[in-house]
Design a protein around this motif. Structure first.
Motif, PDB file in Angstrom:
ATOM      1  N   PHE A 196       0.773  -1.023   0.018  1.00 28.42           N
ATOM      2  CA  PHE A 196       0.056   0.080  -0.025  1.00 28.42           C
ATOM      3  C   PHE A 196       0.881   1.224  -0.203  1.00 28.42           C
ATOM      4  O   PHE A 196       1.156   1.650   1.166  1.00 28.42           O
ATOM      5  N   PRO A 197       1.128   1.876  -1.372  1.00 27.32           N
ATOM      6  CA  PRO A 197       2.252   2.985  -1.305  1.00 27.32           C
ATOM      7  C   PRO A 197       1.324   4.225  -1.028  1.00 27.32           C
ATOM      8  O   PRO A 197       0.357   4.441  -0.846  1.00 27.32           O
ATOM      9  N   SER A 198       2.210   5.429  -0.521  1.00 28.10           N
ATOM     10  CA  SER A 198       1.861   6.429  -0.298  1.00 28.10           C
ATOM     11  C   SER A 198       1.935   7.362  -1.647  1.00 28.10           C
ATOM     12  O   SER A 198       2.592   6.973  -2.557  1.00 28.10           O
ATOM     13  N   GLU A 199       1.123   8.515  -1.520  1.00 28.16           N
ATOM     14  CA  GLU A 199       1.141   9.314  -2.869  1.00 28.16           C
ATOM     15  C   GLU A 199       2.722  10.125  -2.925  1.00 28.16           C
ATOM     16  O   GLU A 199       2.927  10.353  -3.866  1.00 28.16           O
ATOM     17  N   ARG A 200       3.111  10.168  -1.765  1.00 28.86           N
ATOM     18  CA  ARG A 200       4.594  10.938  -1.786  1.00 28.86           C
ATOM     19  C   ARG A 200       5.613   9.851  -2.244  1.00 28.86           C
ATOM     20  O   ARG A 200       5.617   8.752  -1.971  1.00 28.86           O
ATOM     21  N   GLY A 201       6.391  10.728  -3.247  1.00 25.79           N
ATOM     22  CA  GLY A 201       7.345   9.653  -3.876  1.00 25.79           C
ATOM     23  C   GLY A 201       8.874  10.022  -3.450  1.00 25.79           C
ATOM     24  O   GLY A 201       9.339  10.882  -2.683  1.00 25.79           O
ATOM     25  N   CYS A 202       9.587   8.880  -3.410  1.00 28.59           N
ATOM     26  CA  CYS A 202      10.888   8.967  -3.071  1.00 28.59           C
ATOM     27  C   CYS A 202      11.884   9.611  -4.210  1.00 28.59           C
ATOM     28  O   CYS A 202      11.210   9.757  -5.223  1.00 28.59           O
ATOM     29  N   ALA A 203      13.007   9.873  -3.746  1.00 32.19           N
ATOM     30  CA  ALA A 203      13.960  10.639  -5.023  1.00 32.19           C
ATOM     31  C   ALA A 203      14.286   9.767  -6.030  1.00 32.19           C
ATOM     32  O   ALA A 203      14.527  10.532  -7.196  1.00 32.19           O
ATOM     33  N   ASP A 204      14.206   8.436  -5.933  1.00 27.97           N
ATOM     34  CA  ASP A 204      14.560   7.521  -7.021  1.00 27.97           C
ATOM     35  C   ASP A 204      12.950   7.373  -8.001  1.00 27.97           C
ATOM     36  O   ASP A 204      13.209   6.425  -8.895  1.00 27.97           O
ATOM     37  N   GLY A 205      11.963   8.000  -7.374  1.00 32.02           N
ATOM     38  CA  GLY A 205      10.924   7.748  -8.260  1.00 32.02           C
ATOM     39  C   GLY A 205       9.975   6.707  -7.761  1.00 32.02           C
ATOM     40  O   GLY A 205       8.751   6.773  -8.219  1.00 32.02           O
ATOM     41  N   SER A 206      10.330   5.846  -6.699  1.00 33.65           N
ATOM     42  CA  SER A 206       9.401   5.042  -6.238  1.00 33.65           C
ATOM     43  C   SER A 206       8.576   5.811  -5.002  1.00 33.65           C
ATOM     44  O   SER A 206       8.682   6.765  -4.741  1.00 33.65           O
ATOM     45  N   SER A 207       7.770   4.870  -4.459  1.00 31.39           N
ATOM     46  CA  SER A 207       6.703   5.592  -3.496  1.00 31.39           C
ATOM     47  C   SER A 207       7.100   5.106  -1.996  1.00 31.39           C
ATOM     48  O   SER A 207       7.442   4.076  -1.986  1.00 31.39           O
ATOM     49  N   HIS A 208       6.677   5.973  -1.201  1.00 30.05           N
ATOM     50  CA  HIS A 208       6.772   5.867   0.218  1.00 30.05           C
ATOM     51  C   HIS A 208       5.775   4.589   0.850  1.00 30.05           C
ATOM     52  O   HIS A 208       4.801   4.553  -0.213  1.00 30.05           O
ATOM     53  N   ARG A 209       5.899   4.363   1.934  1.00 34.42           N
ATOM     54  CA  ARG A 209       4.906   3.479   2.427  1.00 34.42           C
ATOM     55  C   ARG A 209       3.864   4.242   2.851  1.00 34.42           C
ATOM     56  O   ARG A 209       4.159   5.204   3.605  1.00 34.42           O
ATOM     57  N   VAL A 210       2.576   3.822   2.730  1.00 37.53           N
ATOM     58  CA  VAL A 210       1.402   4.653   3.167  1.00 37.53           C
ATOM     59  C   VAL A 210       1.455   4.751   4.904  1.00 37.53           C
ATOM     60  O   VAL A 210       1.915   3.570   5.359  1.00 37.53           O
ATOM     61  N   GLY A 211       0.935   6.012   5.532  1.00 38.19           N
ATOM     62  CA  GLY A 211       0.936   5.969   7.029  1.00 38.19           C
ATOM     63  C   GLY A 211      -0.272   5.120   7.449  1.00 38.19           C
ATOM     64  O   GLY A 211      -1.317   5.532   6.554  1.00 38.19           O
ATOM     65  N   ASP A 212      -0.309   4.942   8.765  1.00 37.28           N
ATOM     66  CA  ASP A 212      -1.607   4.682   9.418  1.00 37.28           C
ATOM     67  C   ASP A 212      -2.706   5.709   9.569  1.00 37.28           C
ATOM     68  O   ASP A 212      -3.790   5.447   9.055  1.00 37.28           O
ATOM     69  N   ASP A 213      -2.184   6.807   9.519  1.00 43.48           N
ATOM     70  CA  ASP A 213      -3.177   8.054   9.553  1.00 43.48           C
ATOM     71  C   ASP A 213      -4.128   7.953   8.257  1.00 43.48           C
ATOM     72  O   ASP A 213      -5.148   8.322   8.157  1.00 43.48           O
ATOM     73  N   ALA A 214      -3.385   7.865   7.126  1.00 45.55           N
ATOM     74  CA  ALA A 214      -4.123   7.947   5.685  1.00 45.55           C
ATOM     75  C   ALA A 214      -4.982   6.884   5.768  1.00 45.55           C
ATOM     76  O   ALA A 214      -6.276   7.110   5.277  1.00 45.55           O
ATOM     77  N   LEU A 215      -4.896   5.429   6.182  1.00 44.11           N
ATOM     78  CA  LEU A 215      -5.816   4.547   6.032  1.00 44.11           C
ATOM     79  C   LEU A 215      -6.892   4.763   7.161  1.00 44.11           C
ATOM     80  O   LEU A 215      -8.134   4.518   6.894  1.00 44.11           O
ATOM     81  N   ARG A 216      -6.656   5.326   8.326  1.00 47.32           N
ATOM     82  CA  ARG A 216      -7.665   5.517   9.220  1.00 47.32           C
ATOM     83  C   ARG A 216      -8.631   6.745   8.977  1.00 47.32           C
ATOM     84  O   ARG A 216      -9.655   6.521   9.083  1.00 47.32           O
ATOM     85  N   ASN A 217      -7.946   7.777   8.234  1.00 44.85           N
ATOM     86  CA  ASN A 217      -8.767   9.051   7.842  1.00 44.85           C
ATOM     87  C   ASN A 217      -9.763   8.571   6.810  1.00 44.85           C
ATOM     88  O   ASN A 217     -10.932   8.969   6.595  1.00 44.85           O
ATOM     89  N   GLY A 218      -9.160   7.585   5.852  1.00 46.07           N
ATOM     90  CA  GLY A 218      -9.863   7.208   4.603  1.00 46.07           C
ATOM     91  C   GLY A 218     -11.085   6.318   4.995  1.00 46.07           C
ATOM     92  O   GLY A 218     -12.367   6.325   4.640  1.00 46.07           O
ATOM     93  N   LEU A 219     -10.956   5.350   6.139  1.00 47.03           N
ATOM     94  CA  LEU A 219     -11.846   4.446   6.626  1.00 47.03           C
ATOM     95  C   LEU A 219     -12.944   5.513   7.306  1.00 47.03           C
ATOM     96  O   LEU A 219     -14.296   5.175   7.282  1.00 47.03           O
ATOM     97  N   ALA A 220     -12.629   6.463   8.111  1.00 44.54           N
ATOM     98  CA  ALA A 220     -13.607   7.099   8.954  1.00 44.54           C
ATOM     99  C   ALA A 220     -14.371   8.171   7.912  1.00 44.54           C
ATOM    100  O   ALA A 220     -15.664   8.174   8.191  1.00 44.54           O
ATOM    101  N   ALA A 221     -13.957   8.571   6.896  1.00 46.80           N
ATOM    102  CA  ALA A 221     -14.469   9.286   5.828  1.00 46.80           C
ATOM    103  C   ALA A 221     -15.595   8.415   5.242  1.00 46.80           C
ATOM    104  O   ALA A 221     -16.758   8.878   5.150  1.00 46.80           O
ATOM    105  N   ALA A 222     -15.301   7.256   4.801  1.00 41.56           N
ATOM    106  CA  ALA A 222     -16.163   6.141   4.170  1.00 41.56           C
ATOM    107  C   ALA A 222     -17.153   5.766   5.181  1.00 41.56           C
ATOM    108  O   ALA A 222     -18.351   5.813   4.879  1.00 41.56           O
ATOM    109  N   VAL A 223     -16.791   5.531   6.530  1.00 38.72           N
ATOM    110  CA  VAL A 223     -18.128   5.254   7.362  1.00 38.72           C
ATOM    111  C   VAL A 223     -18.994   6.593   7.667  1.00 38.72           C
ATOM    112  O   VAL A 223     -20.219   6.106   7.451  1.00 38.72           O
TER     113      VAL A 223
END
Length: 288
Positions: free
Chosen positions: A255-282
Motif C-alpha cells: 500500500f504505497p503513499s502518494e509521496r514519492g522518493c527521490a528515485d521515483g518510487s513511493s513511500h509506504r502509506v502511513g496509518d493515519d491515511a488509512l484511518r482517515n480514509g476509513l473514517a470518511a467512508a464510514v
C-alpha cells in the motif's frame, strides 16, 4: 451463675503464613479471577488483556497487588504511566479496579486472615481517570452493515476525485475486514508478502504483527480467505501501478503513499491515511 472470661483477639493467634504459601495463594487468586471473567462471558482476548495489565502493575509494584494503596496508584499512574496513551492508562486502571472488586467479593476475609490486611481498591475518587474518549462504549457493526459500507465505498470509486488513494484505502480496509489485520500490520506489508501459491487461497506473510507484553513484532501467515485473494489481485493489477511502476523493486510496499522518493518510487502509506480514509467512508456510507 455464668462465669466471666477474658476476651482475646483471635487475630493475634492466627497461624503464620509462609512466603511460599502466600505466593501460591496469589497464583490461585489470579487463576480464579480468570475463571470468573470467563464465566461472565468475556472473550479470551479481553481476559488476556486484563491479565497483562495486572502483570505489568505487579512487576512494577514488586508485591501482591492487594497491598497497593492509593499513594501507590498515584505514583504509578502519575509518574510511571504519565506519558503513556490515555487508552493504555484507562485500560490498566479499569483492570486494576475490576481485580480489586473480585478480591473484595471473593477473598477479602481470607486475605485478612492470612495477612491482616483489609483489601481496599487503590483507585478512588481522587485518582480515577475521567473524561477519556476511550471510555466510550464501541458497538461493532453487523455483517449487513459492513457489506453496506463496502458496497457504497466501492461505488464511490467510479466518481471520486482521486481514484488511486481512494482505491488503496478501500482495498486496505476491505482486506482488514476479510482476514483480520490491524491498520499497522496492513501498512507494513510488502508486495512480496503475498504468497499466492501457499494453501488453497494463498497466504499473507504478516511480518510486523502485534507482539504481546513487549515481546516485539510477531510474524504470522494469514490465509487469503473471504475473497481477500480477489481483492488483492484487483488492486495490484489495476491500481498499484498508478503509485509505482516497478513491482520488482525490493521492499516495494503493498500500500504505497502518494509521496514519492527521490528515485521515483513511493513511500509506504502511513496509518493515519488509512484511518482517515476509513473514517470518511464510514461517515458517508454508514453514519449510524
Amino acid at each position: 451463675m455464668s462465669a466471666l472470661a477474658v476476651v482475646r483477639d483471635l487475630r493475634a493467634y492466627r497461624e503464620p503464613v509462609s512466603a511460599e504459601e502466600l505466593e501460591q495463594f496469589e497464583t490461585d487468586v489470579l487463576a480464579g479471577f480468570v475463571l470468573a471473567r470467563a464465566s461472565a462471558g468475556l472473550t479470551d482476548g479481553t481476559i488476556r488483556g486484563d491479565v497483562g495489565h495486572l502483570e505489568q502493575v505487579r512487576t512494577w509494584f514488586g508485591r501482591p497487588l492487594w497491598e497497593m494503596e492509593p499513594a501507590d496508584a498515584d505514583a504509578y499512574f502519575g509518574r510511571v504511566l504519565r506519558g503513556s496513551p490515555s487508552g493504555t492508562r484507562l485500560a490498566r486502571s479499569q483492570a486494576l479496579s475490576t481485580y480489586f472488586l473480585f478480591l473484595e467479593l471473593r477473598h477479602k476475609v481470607e486475605i485478612h486472615r492470612m495477612t491482616g490486611r483489609v483489601v481496599e481498591c487503590p483507585i478512588d475518587e481522587m485518582n480515577r481517570l475521567r473524561g477519556s474518549k476511550d471510555a466510550q462504549l464501541r458497538i461493532p457493526p453487523t455483517v449487513p452493515e459492513v457489506d453496506l459500507l463496502f458496497a457504497g465505498w466501492g461505488g464511490e470509486l467510479a466518481s471520486c476525485r482521486k481514484f488511486a488513494p481512494t482505491a488503496r484505502n478501500y482495498t486496505a480496509a476491505k482486506l482488514m475486514s476479510q482476514v483480520g489485520l490491524r491498520v499497522s500490520e496492513a501498512c507494513g506489508l510488502d508486495l512480496t508478502d503475498i504468497k499466492w501459491n501457499l494453501g488453497r487461497f494463498g497466504k499473507l506473510h504478516v511480518r510486523l504483527g502485534k507482539g504481546a507484553r513487549g515481546s516485539g513484532p510477531r510474524e504470522r501467515m494469514v490465509p487469503l480467505i473471504n475473497g481477500a485473494d480477489r481483492t488483492l489481485r484487483w488492486f495490484i493489477e489495476d491500481v498499484w501501478g498508478q503509485f509505482d511502476d516497478d513491482h520488482t523493486r525490493p521492499g516495494a510496499p503493498l500500500f504505497p503513499s502518494e509521496r514519492g522518493c527521490a528515485d521515483g518510487s513511493s513511500h509506504r502509506v502511513g496509518d493515519d491515511a488509512l484511518r482517515n480514509g476509513l473514517a470518511a467512508a464510514v461517515e458517508a456510507h454508514l453514519p449510524g
